[in-house]
Design a protein around this motif. Structure first.
Motif, PDB file in Angstrom:
ATOM      1  N   GLU A 134       0.836  -1.212   0.000  1.00 51.85           N
ATOM      2  CA  GLU A 134       0.000   0.000   0.000  1.00 51.85           C
ATOM      3  C   GLU A 134       0.870   1.261   0.000  1.00 51.85           C
ATOM      4  O   GLU A 134       0.608   2.214  -0.742  1.00 51.85           O
ATOM      5  CB  GLU A 134      -0.898  -0.012   1.228  1.00 51.85           C
ATOM      6  CG  GLU A 134      -1.714   1.253   1.416  1.00 51.85           C
ATOM      7  CD  GLU A 134      -2.432   1.267   2.758  1.00 51.85           C
ATOM      8  OE1 GLU A 134      -2.527   2.352   3.365  1.00 51.85           O
ATOM      9  OE2 GLU A 134      -2.891   0.182   3.196  1.00 51.85           O
TER      10      GLU A 134
ATOM     11  N   ALA B 170       1.369   4.045  -3.102  1.00 54.38           N
ATOM     12  CA  ALA B 170       0.737   5.346  -2.865  1.00 54.38           C
ATOM     13  C   ALA B 170       1.436   6.435  -3.657  1.00 54.38           C
ATOM     14  O   ALA B 170       2.672   6.436  -3.817  1.00 54.38           O
ATOM     15  CB  ALA B 170       0.769   5.670  -1.370  1.00 54.38           C
ATOM     16  N   ARG B 171       0.651   7.369  -4.165  1.00 61.44           N
ATOM     17  CA  ARG B 171       1.222   8.504  -4.887  1.00 61.44           C
ATOM     18  C   ARG B 171       1.915   9.460  -3.921  1.00 61.44           C
ATOM     19  O   ARG B 171       1.448   9.646  -2.797  1.00 61.44           O
ATOM     20  CB  ARG B 171       0.129   9.248  -5.642  1.00 61.44           C
ATOM     21  CG  ARG B 171      -0.519   8.428  -6.750  1.00 61.44           C
ATOM     22  CD  ARG B 171      -1.579   9.244  -7.447  1.00 61.44           C
ATOM     23  NE  ARG B 171      -2.217   8.485  -8.527  1.00 61.44           N
ATOM     24  CZ  ARG B 171      -3.201   8.956  -9.280  1.00 61.44           C
ATOM     25  NH1 ARG B 171      -3.673  10.185  -9.065  1.00 61.44           N
ATOM     26  NH2 ARG B 171      -3.725   8.213 -10.243  1.00 61.44           N
TER      27      ARG B 171
ATOM     28  N   SER C 211       2.734  12.563  -1.794  1.00 59.16           N
ATOM     29  CA  SER C 211       1.829  13.621  -1.340  1.00 59.16           C
ATOM     30  C   SER C 211       2.360  14.999  -1.730  1.00 59.16           C
ATOM     31  O   SER C 211       3.537  15.171  -1.999  1.00 59.16           O
ATOM     32  CB  SER C 211       1.682  13.545   0.178  1.00 59.16           C
ATOM     33  OG  SER C 211       2.940  13.603   0.813  1.00 59.16           O
TER      34      SER C 211
END
Length: 550
Positions: A543, A547-548, A550
């Protein structure tokens, strides 16, 4: 710390007997003892394969074990009868023991395994014996705190009889704080131990066929670890120190998904009625903790109806909590969701209602409950910014009403977790920083099994050296929060200055406040609570990697 929490004249304790049996199973021996040092003798508090109740403290190699810094192993070199341990039956030919040693260095007793014939003890079995000795120490600490809390309560009650009502309030507040401190104090080391026990049990079970006779023993070890993890989480929940992962959720959906399971839980003689408001709003809460609240309330209702009856689960939208509260926000017009769990059981009198949320308070027979179920519910509700009320009279059942702030945002998708059979895989490089060797070894193996390249560091300085020496990209830093030399946040800051694109996943067995104090929870980084399984670990790693930025 003293060993007074385990009184020498007490009979063998169920918990310590189970730990003795676990030690025997893990080490493959016929006998195991857990014994407390009591002057010139050892008093046995847990045993397996022998009926011995005490041993002389000067007996060798028992006395040597108390002085030995690690696991002491003594074998009779192939012949039985060379070890002077006074047990009933044939002489002992093999002995391995680990001292139970407090944080201040005081030796409290020992955990040992024995056989009639000489044999060997593998490195893994040595580690298991050392882990069990620390588990025994954690249990002793828990009981010592309980004994001190009870003794303090009695002394205050006797000394301040004229101020009974105020004393009751003070006693309850101090008990809650004491248990909260206890939970935070033992969580780190205990959760590290449980990560090793449950994690490796899970890995080994995947490789053992259903027909293997050893599988049942491993499953029992895994169950024991899971029960211990659940108990730790209950203590943290009561003290409101567990780390929640709140989401905007549909409470009706959670209850509906649990319907068939709840019916099986209460049995055929109890009817479960579910009445859900069709226009129910959403709440912001940890879905797993909400499930625990519902299960605990339903189990409590079932136990109040020994001859059968009916339990009703209801949801409804309300404008405010219908009770005066010291919290100003609860007295204003504010939308709430109410969850009510009612039963047709025996009910409670006023004295019982006044204590119903106290930890370890129970009206059940000895051995029928821990007394933590409702106190756990109380802690979860309070930490979720909610309120819980109870209505009950003898012979008229009981109703628990929980009020949680209503949210207008869309509920998150909390669908079923990825099956354990299809764990996510990857090819990235992960720098694993963990000062506990057992946890570090398990996490590294669990991730390598899924294709990742793992660089293992035992502390922050080691991690910096590995990062400097590794010429290729490092995609993720997986680090413990609380470590010697420098904590996880400091490790991440130093490595991020060298590798700006590095992603970070923190893990810890400490309670929430210890993590917050190190600047983790408000840093925007991902977090994994110990103890964790392979499934939880690799899923969270995937995960974070996916994740991109932030």
């Amino acid at each position: 710390m003293t060993s007074s929490a385990l009184r020498p004249n007490d009979p063998p304790d169920t918990t310590f007997t189970e730990l003795a049996e676990l030690a025997s199973v893990l080490c493959g021996t016929s006998m195991a003892l857990i014994a407390v040092a009591d002057g010139p003798r050892f008093s046995v508090t847990g045993r397996h394969g022998t009926s011995t109740s005490e041993l002389p403290a000067h007996a060798e190699p028992l006395a040597q074990t108390l002085r030995h810094p690690d696991v002491l192993v003594v074998s009779g070199n192939g012949s039985a009868g060379t070890l002077p341990i006074p047990l009933e039956g044939p002489p002992v030919g093999f002995y391995a023991g680990a001292a139970i040693r407090a944080a201040d260095g005081q030796t409290l007793g020992l955990v040992c395994v024995m056989d009639r014939h000489a044999r060997e003890l593998s490195p893994g079995q040595r580690t298991a014996l050392a882990v069990i000795s620390r588990q025994v120490l954690a249990q002793m600490e828990l009981r010592r705190h309980q004994a001190e809390s009870e003794r303090s309560r009695q002394e205050r009650q006797q000394a301040e009889e004229t101020l009974k009502q105020r004393d009751e309030q003070l006693r309850q507040a101090q008990k809650m704080e004491a248990i909260g401190n206890l939970a935070g104090g033992i969580a780190y080391d205990f959760n590290n131990l449980l990560t090793v026990i449950t994690g490796y049990s899970e890995l080994v079970l995947k490789k053992i066929p259903e027909t293997d006779p050893q599988r049942r023993k491993l499953e029992e070890i895994k169950k024991a670890g899971d029960r211990a993890a659940a108990l730790t989480q209950q203590l943290l929940a009561f003290s409101r120190r567990q780390i929640l992962q709140p989401k905007i959720v549909d409470l009706n959906g959670i209850i509906s998904a649990m319907g068939s399971m709840l019916q099986r839980l209460v049995g055929e003689d109890v009817q479960v009625n579910i009445a859900l408001a069709p226009d129910l709003g959403r709440v912001k809460a940890d879905p797993g903790q909400l499930e625990q609240v519902i299960m605990n309330l339903v189990v409590n209702a079932r136990d109040a109806m020994p001859s059968g009856g009916k339990v009703t689960i209801e949801t409804v939208n309300v404008d405010r909590v219908p009770v005066f509260s010291s919290r100003p926000d609860l007295n204003k017009k504010r939308p709430y969701i109410m969850l009510a769990v009612s039963d047709t059981g025996t009910g409670m009198d006023a004295a019982t209602r006044a204590r119903i949320f106290e930890p370890y308070f129970t009206t059940k027979a000895a051995g029928k409950g821990t007394g933590l179920g409702l106190s756990t519910v109380y802690g979860i509700v309070k930490q979720s910014d909610g309120e819980i009320l109870v209505y009950s009279e003898p012979g008229h059942g009981a109703t628990f009403k929980i009020y949680l702030p209503r949210e207008d945002r869309v509920a998150a998708d909390i669908g079923a977790a990825t099956p354990a059979e299809s764990l996510p895989v990857g090819t990235e490089t992960i720098l694993l920083v963990e000062d506990e060797p057992g946890v570090r070894a398990f996490a590294g193996e669990a991730l390598r099994m899924q294709g990742y390249t793992i660089l293992e560091a035992k502390h922050g300085i080691d991690a910096q050296v590995l990062s400097t020496q590794h010429p290729s990209p490092i995609h993720l830093l997986l680090t413990d929060v609380v470590m010697p030399q420098m904590n996880g946040r400091e490790v991440a800051e130093r490595l991020l200055s060298q590798r700006p694109g590095l992603k970070v996943l923190y893990m810890s067995g400490y309670a929430e406040q210890a993590v917050i104090n190190r600047g983790i929870m408000d840093s925007g980084f991902a977090f994994l609570q110990k103890p964790f399984t392979q499934h939880a670990l690799v899923s969270k790693v995937r995960e974070v990697l996916d994740a991109r930025p932030s």
